[in-house]
Enzyme design. Structure first.
Site, PDB file in Angstrom:
ATOM      1  CG  ASP A   9       0.209   0.327  -0.633  1.00  0.00           C
ATOM      2  OD1 ASP A   9      -0.829   1.008  -0.726  1.00  0.00           O
ATOM      3  OD2 ASP A   9       1.188   0.685   0.060  1.00  0.00           O
ATOM      4  CD  GLU A  68      -4.468   0.461   0.520  1.00  0.00           C
ATOM      5  OE1 GLU A  68      -4.791  -0.147   1.542  1.00  0.00           O
ATOM      6  OE2 GLU A  68      -3.442   1.166   0.429  1.00  0.00           O
ATOM      7  CG  ASP A 141       5.352   1.832   0.732  1.00  0.00           C
ATOM      8  OD1 ASP A 141       4.346   2.475   1.063  1.00  0.00           O
ATOM      9  OD2 ASP A 141       6.469   2.362   0.576  1.00  0.00           O
TER      10      ASP A 141
END
EC number: 3.1.21.10
Length: 160
Positions: A9, A68, A141
């Site tokens: 991420d 992502e 996160d």
């Protein structure tokens, strides 16, 4: 067949990462954490991010990597900064590992919670539940990175 998956991420302050082992619908969390990015010049922050990723690849080998995609932000400076981080991450992954999968935040939320408009807290709840964890995972996160890895594991099962 066991697959070791790295989920990432990307962010401009912290980059969450998660390593899961996926085997026939059962997913086990191996490791999860943050690559912390100190406030500094953009060039130094990108270097810090890439060095953190190098360390993860030095300590682990992966069958699959998933990242992502950047989310839409209203501030153009934020979008540009995130795009530069994302570009650096992409290059680094390609150099070290090769191909990787990409998922939008909506795809990740939908895969993990069943709702494309789920909140980060709902994603965190489902990540904890899907992995059978007793403790909450913080910061978000990290849960987002785990969700990316879980999304990729689910996507691989569909393709097989």
């Amino acid at each position: 067949m066991n697959l070791k998956i790295l989920g990432i991420d990307p962010g401009s302050r912290n980059c969450g990462y998660a390593i899961i082992e996926a085997n026939k619908g059962k997913n086990i969390l191996i490791e999860a954490g943050l690559i912390k990015i100190k406030p500094s010049t953009l060039q130094y922050q990108i270097t810090e991010l890439c060095e953190g990723l190098d360390l993860i690849f030095k300590n682990h080998s992966f069958d699959e990597v998933a990242i992502e995609d950047i989310f839409f932000a209203y501030n153009p400076k934020t979008v540009l900064k995130l795009a530069q981080f994302r570009g650096a991450l992409s290059l680094k992954i390609l150099q070290i590992h090769g191909d990787f999968a990409e998922y939008t935040p909506l795809q990740v939320k939908k895969a993990v919670t069943g709702k494309a408009k789920a909140t980060k807290e709902q994603v965190a709840f489902m990540v904890k539940r899907l992995l059978g964890l007793s403790k909450d995972i913080k910061p978000l996160d990290i849960t987002d990175a785990i969700a990316v890895a879980l999304t990729h594991a689910a996507n691989l099962r569909v393709r097989v």
